[in-house]
Design an enzyme around this catalytic site. Structure first.
Site: not given
Ligand code: GKR
Ligand code: MG
Length: 434
Positions: A202, A204, A233, A235, A258, A281, A305, A332, A334
């Site tokens: 993945k 980011k 992703d 975001n 994502e 997410n 999550d 998901h 962190n």
């Protein structure tokens, strides 16, 4: 077997800790040199201890303190009653409190997750069974995770920030390296996959202008070939038109995309134009969001999550909802340590369907709070920890040291914008950037 009538909560210990975290870039800015977590320990009348770990900040920690008073004397089996006591005290926490950041800012979901996981750990220890059994039993022995790549500045976080540690090799060396372009990302991916055996990747995004990030995805695809599934992703910082235009270039390369855009309606617009699944997410983050997720058709995959969905049992319930409405469920993450990872693995092992490798930030962290040190990945998977409850024990000495880090570092909440401004003065988070 333990006398099960005496499982009343006698004590709650809440310990904020600060863990070393590298300068990772994301749509909200930059990770600080330390990420904040909170370690929760519940102790019963019979001296059984149950633990959990959640993302920490001063607000969540003070809510946990209040929750501690409410749950004292309650039976760890009575999770519905505990939930009700918290709801009555805190009031309903609307989904709008989630905020615009890539991570969830609601308090109550964190608090309940912290208490629920620690209670399940206690119940497991009392009955001599693992948490996965309390969730309905193992569907698999190992849970697969994906390599989670980030654009990043040089440095590994903490006191090492921006200083190269000498003599390190392999992933610890790669972990310190800067990665700001497709070449850096491909190098990071090779190092991470080699060290942990990940078989999915993945990236980011949401950091640089879209074409540069698309180029990184295409470079990964070129370097790893079609057999390694890729996700990306940004975001939710892309506009609908941007998402459609740039995602078209990646359709052949991605297993899913994502949160390209913000909100369920925008996600649904993008989803209609693309041939790849959309995951989230950010737009469907609670049971309250499910009706509009179904009516708009906002995503194909919900990234649960347990810290944000109010615990492991809620995540199991979510899996049934997903099955009912034709959604897939994945996970998901962190920045986190081994207690959270253990809980994620128990949940991942119990889920009836696990079509995708789960997210984890764990390789980016180097600290640990569990005895025996950091959990190991084998071919990208983590074995369900053995033993009753979560199967991991608190290393009290490490918790003490990391609590001292918390006191020393002066951070009280995650603020990626503030960190980013240290590098780019005046930088501002934008909910929609491109
Ligand atoms: O760690 O910077 C980060 C991520 O951006 C994280 O905060 C997100 O919540 O990993 C997350 C995501 O998938 O959106
Ligand atoms: Mg995401």
């Amino acid at each position: 077997m333990q006398n099960l009538s005496g499982l009343k909560i006698r004590e709650i210990h809440i310990t904020p800790i600060a863990i070393v975290d590298p300068p990772l870039l994301n749509a909200a800015g930059l990770h600080a040199p330390y990420a904040l977590r909170t370690i929760i320990e519940l102790i019963t009348d019979d001296n059984i201890s149950g633990i959990s770990e959640i993302p920490g900040n001063v607000e969540i920690n003070s809510a946990l303190e209040s929750a501690g008073d409410l749950i004292e004397g309650k039976d760890v089996f009575h999770l519905n009653n505990i939930r009700q006591a918290l709801d009555n005290y805190f009031g309903k926490e609307s989904v709008s409190k989630r905020g615009e950041t890539p991570w969830d800012q609601r308090k109550l979901v964190h608090v309940f997750s912290a208490i629920e996981v620690a209670c399940l750990d206690i119940i497991g220890k009392a009955v001599g069974r693992s948490v996965v059994d309390l969730l309905g039993g193992k569907m698999r022995d190992r849970v697969p995770f994906a390599a989670y790549l980030f654009y990043k500045h040089e440095g590994a976080g903490g006191k090492l920030e921006f200083k190269k540690e000498k003599g390190v090799k392999g992933w610890p060396a790669a972990r310190q390296k800067q990665a700001l372009d497709p070449e850096g990302i491909v190098g990071q991916a090779h190092a991470m996959c080699e060290a942990f055996g990940f078989q999915s990747i993945k990236l980011k995004g949401g950091v640089f202008e879209p074409q540069k990030e698309v180029d990184s995805v295409l470079a990964l695809r070129e370097a790893f070939g079609p057999d390694i599934p890729l996700r990306f992703d940004p975001n939710a910082v892309w506009k609908v038109e941007t998402a459609i235009q740039y995602s078209k270039q990646m359709e052949h390369a991605l297993e899913y995309l994502e949160d390209p855009v913000r909100g369920q309606e925008n996600m649904a617009k993008v989803r209609k134009k693309l041939s790849i699944p959309l995951a989230t997410n950010m737009c469907t983050t609670s049971f309250e969001d499910i009706p509009s997720s179904i009516s708009t058709g906002s995503e194909d995959i919900i990234l649960s999550d347990h810290h944000f969905w109010g615990g492991l049992r809620n995540s199991m319930e979510l899996s049934r909802v997903c099955e009912t409405f034709g959604r897939d469920l994945s996970m998901h993450s962190n920045s986190h340590l081994g207690i959270s990872l253990a809980a994620m693995v128990h949940l991942g092992a119990a889920l009836p369907h696990l079509p995708y490798a789960l997210d984890t930030h764990y390789p980016w962290q180097s600290d640990e709070v569990i005895k025996g040190g950091r959990l190991q990945f084998e071919e990208g998977s983590v074995k369900v920890p053995q033993g009753p409850g979560l199967g991991v024990e608190l290393d009290r000495e490490s918790v003490k040291l990391l609590h001292q880090n918390y006191l020393d570092c002066g951070l009280t909440e995650r603020d990626d914008q503030k960190e980013m401004q240290k590098i780019e003065p005046g930088w501002k988070f934008k909910a929609t950037r491109w």
